[in-house]
Design a protein around this motif. Structure first.
Motif, PDB file in Angstrom:
ATOM      1  N   SER A 189      -6.486  51.690  46.611  1.00 46.94           N
ATOM      2  CA  SER A 189      -6.737  50.318  46.259  1.00 46.94           C
ATOM      3  C   SER A 189      -5.839  49.443  45.893  1.00 46.94           C
ATOM      4  O   SER A 189      -4.941  49.947  44.836  1.00 46.94           O
ATOM      5  N   PRO A 190      -5.593  48.083  46.406  1.00 47.17           N
ATOM      6  CA  PRO A 190      -4.383  47.433  46.110  1.00 47.17           C
ATOM      7  C   PRO A 190      -4.584  47.166  44.330  1.00 47.17           C
ATOM      8  O   PRO A 190      -3.341  46.998  43.867  1.00 47.17           O
ATOM      9  N   ALA A 191      -5.706  47.328  43.711  1.00 47.83           N
ATOM     10  CA  ALA A 191      -5.723  46.767  42.255  1.00 47.83           C
ATOM     11  C   ALA A 191      -5.037  47.865  41.520  1.00 47.83           C
ATOM     12  O   ALA A 191      -4.824  47.764  40.571  1.00 47.83           O
ATOM     13  N   LYS A 192      -5.013  48.981  42.189  1.00 47.72           N
ATOM     14  CA  LYS A 192      -4.235  50.194  41.343  1.00 47.72           C
ATOM     15  C   LYS A 192      -2.625  50.145  41.257  1.00 47.72           C
ATOM     16  O   LYS A 192      -1.987  50.830  40.641  1.00 47.72           O
ATOM     17  N   VAL A 193      -2.143  49.257  42.464  1.00 47.26           N
ATOM     18  CA  VAL A 193      -0.690  49.306  42.600  1.00 47.26           C
ATOM     19  C   VAL A 193      -0.230  47.674  42.275  1.00 47.26           C
ATOM     20  O   VAL A 193       1.182  47.649  41.770  1.00 47.26           O
ATOM     21  N   ILE A 194      -0.758  46.609  42.453  1.00 50.00           N
ATOM     22  CA  ILE A 194      -0.262  45.498  42.282  1.00 50.00           C
ATOM     23  C   ILE A 194      -0.151  45.087  40.802  1.00 50.00           C
ATOM     24  O   ILE A 194      -0.988  45.331  40.082  1.00 50.00           O
ATOM     25  N   THR A 195       0.864  44.822  40.534  1.00 50.47           N
ATOM     26  CA  THR A 195       1.221  44.369  39.210  1.00 50.47           C
ATOM     27  C   THR A 195       1.067  42.932  38.693  1.00 50.47           C
ATOM     28  O   THR A 195       1.358  42.252  39.745  1.00 50.47           O
ATOM     29  N   ALA A 196       0.810  42.661  37.514  1.00 51.00           N
ATOM     30  CA  ALA A 196       0.697  41.399  36.987  1.00 51.00           C
ATOM     31  C   ALA A 196       1.920  40.483  37.193  1.00 51.00           C
ATOM     32  O   ALA A 196       1.969  39.491  37.806  1.00 51.00           O
ATOM     33  N   GLY A 197       3.252  41.289  37.343  1.00 51.75           N
ATOM     34  CA  GLY A 197       4.562  40.626  37.647  1.00 51.75           C
ATOM     35  C   GLY A 197       4.700  40.192  38.741  1.00 51.75           C
ATOM     36  O   GLY A 197       5.265  38.998  38.928  1.00 51.75           O
ATOM     37  N   THR A 198       3.835  40.736  39.823  1.00 52.04           N
ATOM     38  CA  THR A 198       4.114  40.159  41.247  1.00 52.04           C
ATOM     39  C   THR A 198       3.300  39.015  41.464  1.00 52.04           C
ATOM     40  O   THR A 198       3.805  38.069  42.443  1.00 52.04           O
ATOM     41  N   LEU A 203      -3.366  45.477  38.270  1.00 57.48           N
ATOM     42  CA  LEU A 203      -4.579  44.639  38.362  1.00 57.48           C
ATOM     43  C   LEU A 203      -5.678  45.409  37.911  1.00 57.48           C
ATOM     44  O   LEU A 203      -6.853  44.561  37.105  1.00 57.48           O
ATOM     45  N   GLU A 204      -6.119  46.649  37.978  1.00 56.26           N
ATOM     46  CA  GLU A 204      -7.218  47.226  37.776  1.00 56.26           C
ATOM     47  C   GLU A 204      -7.317  46.925  36.395  1.00 56.26           C
ATOM     48  O   GLU A 204      -8.518  46.931  35.805  1.00 56.26           O
ATOM     49  N   ASP A 205      -6.283  47.242  35.467  1.00 54.46           N
ATOM     50  CA  ASP A 205      -6.372  47.149  34.011  1.00 54.46           C
ATOM     51  C   ASP A 205      -6.732  45.743  33.748  1.00 54.46           C
ATOM     52  O   ASP A 205      -6.836  45.712  32.232  1.00 54.46           O
TER      53      ASP A 205
END
Ligand code: ATP
Ligand code: MG
Lengths: 419, 281
Positions: free
Chosen positions: A287-296, A374-376
Motif C-alpha cells: 500500500s503506497p500509504a505505508k511507504v510514501i512520506t509527508a516529505g515527498t 501517509l497512513e499515519d
C-alpha cells in the motif's frame, strides 16, 4: 536521502563509498560445492545460476554482491526462497567462508582474518537472532541470555546482572529461571533477542526472526523492535519474506534474486520505482500509504506569516490572499501555530496596541515529520480542517500536506510506472 | 557345479597371521603396558564390589531402582533380583562379572566418546570409521577372543580387551549421531557469539547430544555384559564360567541358576543405564 537503485554496477558503488558506511561488501561471491573457485573462471562466471549448477554441480549462493550499510541503519534483505539472504548474513559473520570478494566492517577486512581474530571479532561486533530461535534448551532463560557474555569470559555475577537487565528490556522479567521449552514462540524469540543484545553488539543480524510467529505477536514484536531501535541505534540487518514487515521496519531494502542484488533503495523507492518485474511482483500488494512520506508530497504553504509582523499586517496579508487562516512562524522559521482571521481581528480591535502576535492568539495544530508515512496522517487530516504542517526535528516549518494531496498520491495514476 | 578355481587364492589369513606375529614381537612392551593398566582398573573395581557387603549393595540397588528408574516398585524388584542371585550362591561371582562389565564400560567410554566426537567433527573420519564400526559389530564376538588371547594370554585382561573392542561401537556411533543431529541453529548461535570449538562442544553439542550418548552407553553396557560372559571362555572368572562348567558337567539346574543370575544382572544394569537417557531436560 540515499542514492538509489544500485543494480550491480560496480562504478556506482565505488563512487558511493563514504566514511559513514560501516559495512562494505565488494564483489562478494559464495559458491557451494566442490572446487568452487573454478566457477569464478571466465568460462563459467558469465553463465546463469542454473547453467552453472548443471555444468559444474556447484550452487551459486551469492553472486557479485556490492553493498554498503551505514552505521545505525535498519537494513532489510528480501528475496524469494533460495535467493541467498541467509547466505549473505552467514557470510557477514563468517559462518560460511566467502569464495571471493571482500567484506569490510568498520574498516577491518573480515575475509582476511585468521580464526582467532575472527572469534574475537564475532564476540565484540555481532549479535544474531535466528528464525527458529536457536536457543539452548538445556539452559535457563537467564543462562541463555547470558551466553554471549559467558563466551567472553565475563564473571557469573556480572553476566547475570547484564542478562537480567536485557531480559527486562524485552519484557521477560520474572521468566529468568524457566527453560525456553516452556515459553511461547513470541517469548522464545524475546529470549533470542535478549541473548543477542546482552553483548551490546554494534551489528544485529536477524534472519527471519518473526516469520514463525502468529500475526498479532509478530506485529507487537515489530513495534517493540522499532522502539528498541530508536533507543539503541544499532546497525540491523534483517531478513524477511514479508513486504509489510520490510516497509515498516526498514530504512533501506535490498532485494536479492538468485544470489544477486536486484535493487537497493528506501521502502518508498522500492514501492514507487521497482527496478524490474521481479521487484514489481514483490511490491504488488504494497500500500503506497505505508511507504510514501509527508516529505515527498508536501508543498510550500500558500502563505506564511511571521509572528513579529504583528496582527495588522497579518490580517491584511490574509485578506489579500483570500484566506481565513495561516501558519505563523518565528524568526528562525519555527512553527508557532495557526492564526485565524477572527482571532486576528480581535487583536486588531483591542484598545491596547499589540506588537507581536501573542502565542495565546494562536491555535496549536498537530504537525508531522518529513518521514511520517501517509497512513499515519489519515487520523490527523480527518480531524483537522487545516492542511497538516510538516516540520523538521527542530520544529522548523517545511511545508504542508493537504487531504487532497494525500488521496491523489495513493490512488494509482494512469500512464505512470506505478501500475 | 563349478568349482571355484583353486589357483585364485588371496592369502588374507596368512597376512593377518603375519601382522599378528609382527605385533607380538615388536609391540610386546606396549601390550604389557596396556594389560597392566586394564588389570589395575578391573582389580580396583573388583576390590570395591567385593568389599561392599551384600547388605549394602542390595539396598543400593533398590535405591537406584527407586530414584533413577523412577518407581518404588522397580527398586523393590531390583532388591528381590539381587537377593535371588545371592540365594543361588552366585553373589561373589556376579560381583566379579559386574566389576568386569563396569571396568570394560569405563574403558569403552574413555575411548568411544572422544572418537565419536572426532567422527562428528569430520566427514572424512566418519567415512573411514563407519564401515570399520559396522564390521566390528557384525563380527562374531568370539573372533575377538583369539587376538586378545595372543596378546595377553589367559585371564581377565584378554577378556576385558575383547569386551572393550566388542562393546565400544555403539557409544562411538551414537555420540557421532547425537552431535550431528543437534539443532543447527543452536550450534550456529554459539558460534555466532564467537565461541571456540571447545566451547561449542561443551556448552551446546554434548549437553544436547546427551540423550543419544546415554542410549549408546546403555547399548555398550549391555554388549559388555554379553561379552564378559563369553570372555569367561578364556579364563575370566565370573558367572559365564559357571555356565560353561555346568554345560561341561551337564548340570542343567546349576547352569540355569547361573544363567538366570546373568539375566537378572542384565535387567538391573539395563534399566539403570537406560534411565539416564530418558532424563527430562
Ligand atoms: N551449505 C550449502 N550447501 C549447498 N548449497 C547451499 C548451502 N547453503 C545454501 N545453499 C544454496 O544457496 C542458495 C541460497 O540459499 P539461502 O539459504 O541463502 O537462501 P535464502 O534466501 O535464505 O532462502 P530462504 O528464504 O528459504 O531462507 C540456495 O540455492 C541454496 O540451495
Ligand atoms: Mg534463509
Amino acid at each position: 536521502m540515499f542514492d538509489t537503485n544500485i543494480v550491480n554496477d560496480p562504478e556506482t558503488v565505488h563512487s558511493e563509498i563514504n566514511n559513514s558506511s560501516q559495512i562494505v561488501i565488494k564483489d562478494l561471491w559464495k559458491v557451494f560445492g566442490r572446487d568452487s573457485k573454478r566457477v569464478l573462471g571466465r568460462k563459467y562466471k558469465v553463465l546463469s545460476k542454473d547453467e552453472i549448477q548443471e555444468k559444474t554441480g556447484c550452487v551459486i549462493g551469492l553472486r557479485e554482491i556490492n553493498l554498503e550499510i551505514k552505521k545505525g541503519e535498519f537494513y532489510i534483505l528480501m528475496g524469494l526462497s533460495g535467493s541467498g539472504k541467509s547466505t549473505l548474513i552467514r557470510n557477514l559473520i563468517r559462518l560460511v567462508k566467502p569464495t571471493s570478494g571482500s567484506i569490510k566492517i568498520n574498516g577491518k577486512n573480515l575475509t582476511k582474518m585468521n580464526h582467532e581474530k575472527l572469534l574475537k571479532f564475532r564476540r565484540q561486533t555481532f549479535g544474531m537472532v535466528f528464525q527458529h530461535y536457536g536457543l539452548f534448551p538445556h539452559l535457563t532463560v537467564l543462562d541463555n541470555a547470558a551466553y554471549g557474555l559467558k563466551v567472553r569470559g565475563i564473571s557469573k555475577e556480572d553476566r547475570y546482572t547484564k542478562a537480567r537487565e536485557v531480559l527486562e528490556t524485552v519484557g521477560l522479567k520474572g521468566w529468568e529461571d524457566y527453560h525456553p521449552g516452556s515459553l511461547s514462540g513470541g517469548m522464545q524469540q524475546r529470549v533470542g533477542l535478549a541473548r543477542a543484545l546482552a553483548n551490546d553488539p554494534e551489528i544485529l543480524l536477524m534472519d527471519e526472526p518473526f516469520s514463525g510467529l502468529d500475526p498479532l505477536i509478530k506485529r507487537q514484536m515489530q513495534d517493540e523492535l522499532i522502539e528498541l531501535q530508536d533507543k539503541m541505534q544499532k546497525t540491523i540487518i534483517f531478513v524477511t519474506h514479508d513486504l509489510h514487515e520490510a516497509l515498516k521496519l526498514g530504512d533501506r531494502i535490498a532485494i536479492l534474486r538468485n544470489g544477486e542484488t536486484v535493487q537497493v533503495g528506501t521502502p518508498e523507492e522500492i514501492v514507487t520505482q521497482p527496478a524490474d518485474d521481479y521487484v514489481q511482483d514483490f511490491v504488488r500488494d504494497a500500500s503506497p500509504a505505508k511507504v510514501i512520506t509527508a516529505g515527498t508530497i508536501m508543498e510550500p504553504a500558500k502563505i506564511i506569516l511571521y509572528a513579529w509582523e504583528g496582527p495588522k499586517t497579518a490580517l491584511t496579508l490574509l485578506r489579500n490572499n483570500k484566506r481565513r487562516a495561516a501558519f505563523i512562524v518565528d524568526k528562525s522559521h519555527k512553527l508557532l501555530g495557526v492564526a485565524r482571521e477572527d482571532k486576528l481581528e480581535e487583536l486588531v480591535n483591542k484598545p491596547e496596541k499589540v506588537g507581536k502576535i501573542p502565542a495565546s492568539a494562536l491555535r496549536r495544530v498537530p504537525s508531522v515529520g518529513p518521514d511520517t508515512i501517509l497512513e499515519d496522517m489519515f487520523s490527523i487530516v480527518t480531524k483537522n480542517q487545516y492542511p497538516v504542517p510538516v516540520v523538521d526535528k527542530n520544529n522548523r516549518f517545511l511545508g504542508v500536506v493537504t487531504t487532497d494531496q494525500i488521496f491523489e498520491s495513493i490512488t494509482p495514476t494512469e500512464g505512470e510506472g506505478n501500475v | 557345479m563349478f568349482k571355484f578355481p583353486e589357483v585364485v587364492t588371496i592369502p588374507l589369513a596368512k597376512g593377518i597371521d603375519f601382522i599378528m606375529s609382527w605385533l607380538l614381537i615388536h609391540l610386546d612392551g606396549f601390550f604389557d603396558a596396556i594389560g597392566f593398566i586394564i588389570l589395575q582398573v578391573v582389580v580396583g573395581f573388583e576390590a570395591l564390589f567385593l568389599f561392599l557387603p551384600w547388605f549394602v549393595i542390595i539396598p543400593l540397588a533398590g535405591l537406584a531402582g527407586w530414584k533413577l528408574v523412577g518407581k518404588c516398585k522397580t527398586g523393590l524388584v531390583f532388591m528381590i533380583l539381587m537377593f535371588l542371585i545371592g540365594s543361588f550362591g552366585y553373589w561373589e561371582l556376579s560381583m566379579r562379572t559386574l566389576s568386569l562389565v563396569v571396568a570394560s564400560v569405563f574403558f569403552s567410554l574413555l575411548i568411544g566418546i572422544p572418537m565419536g566426537i572426532n567422527m562428528a567433527r569430520s566427514d572424512k573420519t566418519e567415512a573411514i570409521l563407519k564401515p570399520v564400526l559396522d564390521g566390528m559389530q557384525t563380527m562374531p564376538s568370539f573372533v575377538y577372543l583369539i587376538p586378545a588371547l595372543m596378546f595377553f594370554g589367559m585371564g581377565k585382561v584378554p577378556a576385558m580387551f575383547a569386551t572393550i573392542i566388542y562393546a565400544v561401537p555403539p557409544v562411538i556411533r551414537l555420540t557421532n549421531v547425537g552431535i550431528r543431529t543437534v539443532d543447527v541453529e543452536a550450534v550456529e548461535a554459539s558460534k555466532a557469539f564467537g565461541a571456540t570449538a571447545k566451547q561449542v562442544l561443551f556448552d551446546v553439542q554434548l549437553p544436547l547430544a546427551k540423550p543419544a550418548i546415554m542410549v549408546g552407553i546403555n547399548q555398550t553396557t549391555m554388549m559388555a555384559l554379553a561379552m564378559v560372559v563369553i570372555g569367561s571362555m578364556i579364563g575370566a572368572k565370573g558367572l559365564g564360567m559357571e555356565v560353561l562348567l555346568a554345560i561341561n558337567r551337564i548340570e542343567v539346574g546349576k547352569g540355569f541358576e547361573a544363567g538366570l543370575s546373568i539375566v537378572f544382572l542384565a535387567i538391573i544394569v539395563d534399566r539403570i543405564t537406560f534411565s539416564f537417557s530418558e532424563k527430562k531436560q
